[in-house]
Design a protein around this motif. Structure first.
Motif, PDB file in Angstrom:
ATOM      1  N   LEU A 181       0.811  -1.216   0.000  1.00  0.00           N
ATOM      2  CA  LEU A 181       0.000   0.000   0.000  1.00  0.00           C
ATOM      3  C   LEU A 181       0.845   1.267   0.000  1.00  0.00           C
ATOM      4  N   GLY A 182       2.133   1.150   0.292  1.00  0.00           N
ATOM      5  CA  GLY A 182       3.018   2.317   0.257  1.00  0.00           C
ATOM      6  C   GLY A 182       2.568   3.394   1.226  1.00  0.00           C
ATOM      7  N   ARG A 183       2.524   4.630   0.729  1.00  0.00           N
ATOM      8  CA  ARG A 183       2.152   5.755   1.589  1.00  0.00           C
ATOM      9  C   ARG A 183       0.745   5.577   2.174  1.00  0.00           C
ATOM     10  N   GLY A 184      -0.124   4.962   1.367  1.00  0.00           N
ATOM     11  CA  GLY A 184      -1.484   4.698   1.850  1.00  0.00           C
ATOM     12  C   GLY A 184      -1.474   3.792   3.070  1.00  0.00           C
ATOM     13  N   GLY A 185      -0.549   2.831   3.090  1.00  0.00           N
ATOM     14  CA  GLY A 185      -0.428   1.942   4.234  1.00  0.00           C
ATOM     15  C   GLY A 185       0.021   2.689   5.470  1.00  0.00           C
ATOM     16  N   PHE A 186       0.994   3.580   5.285  1.00  0.00           N
ATOM     17  CA  PHE A 186       1.492   4.395   6.404  1.00  0.00           C
ATOM     18  C   PHE A 186       0.357   5.251   6.962  1.00  0.00           C
ATOM     19  N   GLU A 187      -0.380   5.875   6.051  1.00  0.00           N
ATOM     20  CA  GLU A 187      -1.473   6.751   6.502  1.00  0.00           C
ATOM     21  C   GLU A 187      -2.578   5.945   7.184  1.00  0.00           C
TER      22      GLU A 187
ATOM     23  N   GLN B  69      22.492  16.117   2.235  1.00  0.00           N
ATOM     24  CA  GLN B  69      21.304  16.539   1.481  1.00  0.00           C
ATOM     25  C   GLN B  69      20.179  15.523   1.680  1.00  0.00           C
ATOM     26  N   GLY B  70      18.981  16.030   1.863  1.00  0.00           N
ATOM     27  CA  GLY B  70      17.820  15.132   2.001  1.00  0.00           C
ATOM     28  C   GLY B  70      17.630  14.344   0.716  1.00  0.00           C
ATOM     29  N   ARG B  71      17.170  13.121   0.853  1.00  0.00           N
ATOM     30  CA  ARG B  71      17.037  12.248  -0.312  1.00  0.00           C
ATOM     31  C   ARG B  71      15.591  11.744  -0.399  1.00  0.00           C
ATOM     32  N   GLY B  72      14.960  12.085  -1.491  1.00  0.00           N
ATOM     33  CA  GLY B  72      13.619  11.535  -1.721  1.00  0.00           C
ATOM     34  C   GLY B  72      12.531  12.186  -0.887  1.00  0.00           C
ATOM     35  N   ASP B  73      11.377  11.635  -1.047  1.00  0.00           N
ATOM     36  CA  ASP B  73      10.185  12.163  -0.399  1.00  0.00           C
ATOM     37  C   ASP B  73       9.924  11.388   0.889  1.00  0.00           C
ATOM     38  N   TRP B  74       9.433  12.058   1.904  1.00  0.00           N
ATOM     39  CA  TRP B  74       9.136  11.352   3.148  1.00  0.00           C
ATOM     40  C   TRP B  74       7.962  12.023   3.840  1.00  0.00           C
ATOM     41  N   VAL B  75       7.376  11.322   4.768  1.00  0.00           N
ATOM     42  CA  VAL B  75       6.264  11.849   5.570  1.00  0.00           C
ATOM     43  C   VAL B  75       6.626  11.636   7.028  1.00  0.00           C
ATOM     44  N   ILE B  76       6.403  12.648   7.830  1.00  0.00           N
ATOM     45  CA  ILE B  76       6.684  12.518   9.270  1.00  0.00           C
ATOM     46  C   ILE B  76       5.377  12.581  10.047  1.00  0.00           C
ATOM     47  N   LYS B  77       5.287  11.747  11.055  1.00  0.00           N
ATOM     48  CA  LYS B  77       4.101  11.758  11.911  1.00  0.00           C
ATOM     49  C   LYS B  77       4.568  11.912  13.358  1.00  0.00           C
ATOM     50  N   ARG B  78       4.019  12.944  14.017  1.00  0.00           N
ATOM     51  CA  ARG B  78       4.364  13.169  15.433  1.00  0.00           C
ATOM     52  C   ARG B  78       3.099  13.039  16.269  1.00  0.00           C
ATOM     53  N   TRP B  79       3.287  12.660  17.519  1.00  0.00           N
ATOM     54  CA  TRP B  79       2.172  12.629  18.471  1.00  0.00           C
ATOM     55  C   TRP B  79       2.519  13.522  19.656  1.00  0.00           C
TER      56      TRP B  79
ATOM     57  N   ALA C  52       9.547   6.770   4.408  1.00  0.00           N
ATOM     58  CA  ALA C  52      10.274   7.162   3.203  1.00  0.00           C
ATOM     59  C   ALA C  52       9.477   6.657   2.007  1.00  0.00           C
ATOM     60  N   VAL C  53       8.957   7.590   1.222  1.00  0.00           N
ATOM     61  CA  VAL C  53       7.986   7.239   0.179  1.00  0.00           C
ATOM     62  C   VAL C  53       8.618   6.396  -0.925  1.00  0.00           C
ATOM     63  N   LEU C  54       9.766   6.822  -1.415  1.00  0.00           N
ATOM     64  CA  LEU C  54      10.396   6.078  -2.521  1.00  0.00           C
ATOM     65  C   LEU C  54      10.893   4.719  -2.046  1.00  0.00           C
ATOM     66  N   GLN C  55      11.523   4.715  -0.877  1.00  0.00           N
ATOM     67  CA  GLN C  55      12.096   3.465  -0.365  1.00  0.00           C
ATOM     68  C   GLN C  55      11.027   2.550   0.230  1.00  0.00           C
ATOM     69  N   ARG C  56       9.847   3.105   0.519  1.00  0.00           N
ATOM     70  CA  ARG C  56       8.753   2.368   1.170  1.00  0.00           C
ATOM     71  C   ARG C  56       9.211   1.734   2.482  1.00  0.00           C
ATOM     72  N   THR C  57       9.974   2.494   3.229  1.00  0.00           N
ATOM     73  CA  THR C  57      10.433   2.004   4.531  1.00  0.00           C
ATOM     74  C   THR C  57       9.938   2.948   5.617  1.00  0.00           C
ATOM     75  N   THR C  58       9.781   2.406   6.833  1.00  0.00           N
ATOM     76  CA  THR C  58       9.281   3.191   7.957  1.00  0.00           C
ATOM     77  C   THR C  58      10.319   3.169   9.068  1.00  0.00           C
ATOM     78  N   HIS C  59      10.514   4.302   9.705  1.00  0.00           N
ATOM     79  CA  HIS C  59      11.575   4.407  10.704  1.00  0.00           C
ATOM     80  C   HIS C  59      11.111   5.192  11.926  1.00  0.00           C
ATOM     81  N   LEU C  60      11.665   4.800  13.065  1.00  0.00           N
ATOM     82  CA  LEU C  60      11.486   5.598  14.271  1.00  0.00           C
ATOM     83  C   LEU C  60      12.673   6.548  14.364  1.00  0.00           C
ATOM     84  N   LEU C  61      12.393   7.819  14.506  1.00  0.00           N
ATOM     85  CA  LEU C  61      13.469   8.802  14.611  1.00  0.00           C
ATOM     86  C   LEU C  61      13.407   9.493  15.954  1.00  0.00           C
ATOM     87  N   ASP C  62      14.594   9.836  16.482  1.00  0.00           N
ATOM     88  CA  ASP C  62      14.563  10.679  17.682  1.00  0.00           C
ATOM     89  C   ASP C  62      14.329  12.117  17.218  1.00  0.00           C
TER      90      ASP C  62
END
Lengths: 305, 90
Positions: free
Chosen positions: A264-270, B3-13, B23-33
């Motif tokens: 799902l890519g970004r959709g999965g994350f969301e 330099q930042g690489r690619g597109d990403w989305v950050i979610k904070r609570w 990371a949108v292109l890599q399709r990976t998810t990470h926990l960041l401090d």
């Protein structure tokens, strides 16, 4: 009409001639098999499920059939087929029902990307769904069985289907897959339960399938709002305890337990973050079912329990 | 320069230190401090040197001054490079 309303002769006739379609909301499944044991187990486990007219559309066309020419008669084996294509390795004949259940899980997990599909049990009470995501061996199905035997509605013991558009969770209310010691644990917990004869030496050990409660099957079309996410971990002799988990860590754990998060890519994350936003997140360690039930019950507002 | 690489989305609570990053292109998810997340945001606009980053994310607070803080920035940067969210340019 429900499957249980069919005579065994009619059930056999439909099953063996590819005319049996079971409504497993939100999907329908056309099943073909000439294995009498499968007919017997279907009659036990799916008795309360609606069946659809023979010419109705079905989402999945599956079969459980014997493998190979010689193997038909000497130590026979069965295989699961989707659209007449064999999937997975052949299994012993007495694994036919388990083969079908696992095959159906695979069908949903690998094809139904309109949902975020999570390896999780889901139960519901008073409109609040509790998701129990966990890797195999965590006691997820055992806890799920105990909860539904004490009044929670079963949505699923294996696959949570989260709809990102509505934030609702679907189940299918299919049989609960009990393994190894949990079979006797649940029999002792509720002696009146109906389950298949345990089959030994499967890839998951000894397996028995528990009949889903009628009330849950009748409400299978009803989704529920996910309110709590509980990561269960059975630890022998441990006192039960519930600990809060941060939302970011909960998202990572859900992503790990999802079958199609990567697809799902970004959709999965969301979808994952939206679901976690709406839920309280906990880790549950338990050694006793009774204690675990009290803890899960306490997640509901006091007026609702 | 980093330099930042690619597109990403950050979610904070609210009330949570850890930040979730997809990371949108890599399709990976990470926990960041929080520091790594801050670096990622800073590097989105343009490449920066380590000194520029330290100056950008630092403040008058003693904890964000000196060699120790510089090393923390360096570690966070290395972590971001390790997960392919940041690259280097000459």
């Amino acid at each position: 009409m429900t499957l249980g309303a069919l005579s065994i002769t009619e059930l056999w006739s439909r099953l063996s001639s590819n005319r049996l379609i079971i409504d497993m909301a939100p999907f329908s499944v056309r099943i073909r098999s000439t294995e009498p044991a499968l007919a017997r187990d279907l009659r036990l486990l799916y008795a309360e499920f609606p069946i659809l007219p023979e010419d109705e559309f079905a989402d999945f066309h599956v079969a459980v059939a014997r493998d190979g020419a010689i193997r038909r008669w000497i130590r026979p084996q069965v295989r699961f087929f989707l659209d007449d294509v064999a999937s997975f390795v052949p299994l012993k004949l007495d694994h036919a029902m388990a083969s079908m259940e696992w095959g159906l899980n695979w069908c949903v997990a690998s094809h139904c990307h309109q949902y975020l599909v999570i390896h999780a049990a889901v139960v519901e009470k008073h409109g609040a769904a509790v998701l129990l995501p966990a890797p195999p061996g965590s006691g997820k199905s055992t806890l799920c069985a105990a909860l539904v035997l004490r009044g929670w509605r079963l949505l699923s013991d294996e696959l949570a289907l989260y709809d990102p558009a509505t934030h609702q969770v679907y189940g299918m209310a299919r049989p609960i897959n009990l393994k190894n010691r949990s079979i006797d644990v649940i029999r002792a917990f509720e002696p009146s339960v109906l389950m298949t004869e345990p089959v030994r030496d499967t890839s998951k050990g000894t397996v028995a399938l528990l009949q889903p409660p009628s009330a849950s099957v009748r409400r299978a079309r009803e989704p529920a709002q996910a309110r709590h996410i509980v990561f269960p971990q059975f630890t022998p002799d441990a006192s039960a305890g519930l600990a809060g988990i941060g939302k970011a860590r909960a998202c990572m754990a859900i992503a790990e337990q999802s079958f199609n998060y990567d697809v799902l890519g970004r959709g999965g994350f969301e979808a994952v973050t939206a679901m976690v936003d709406r839920c309280s997140c906990h880790a549950l360690s338990y050694g006793s079912l009774d204690q675990a039930l009290c803890i899960v019950d306490a997640l509901l507002p006091s007026a609702a329990t | 320069m980093a330099q930042g690489r690619g597109d990403w989305v950050i979610k904070r609570w609210p009330d949570e230190e850890l930040v979730l990053c997809f990371a949108v292109l890599q399709r990976t998810t990470h926990l960041l401090d929080p520091l790594a997340a801050e670096l990622l945001v800073r590097l989105e606009a343009c490449p920066l040197t380590l000194d520029q980053l330290v100056a950008d994310v630092g403040s008058d607070d003693a904890q964000t001054q000196g060699e120790l803080f510089r090393n923390r920035v360096l570690e966070a940067l290395a972590a971001l490079q390790g997960i392919d969210l940041v690259g280097t340019v000459p």
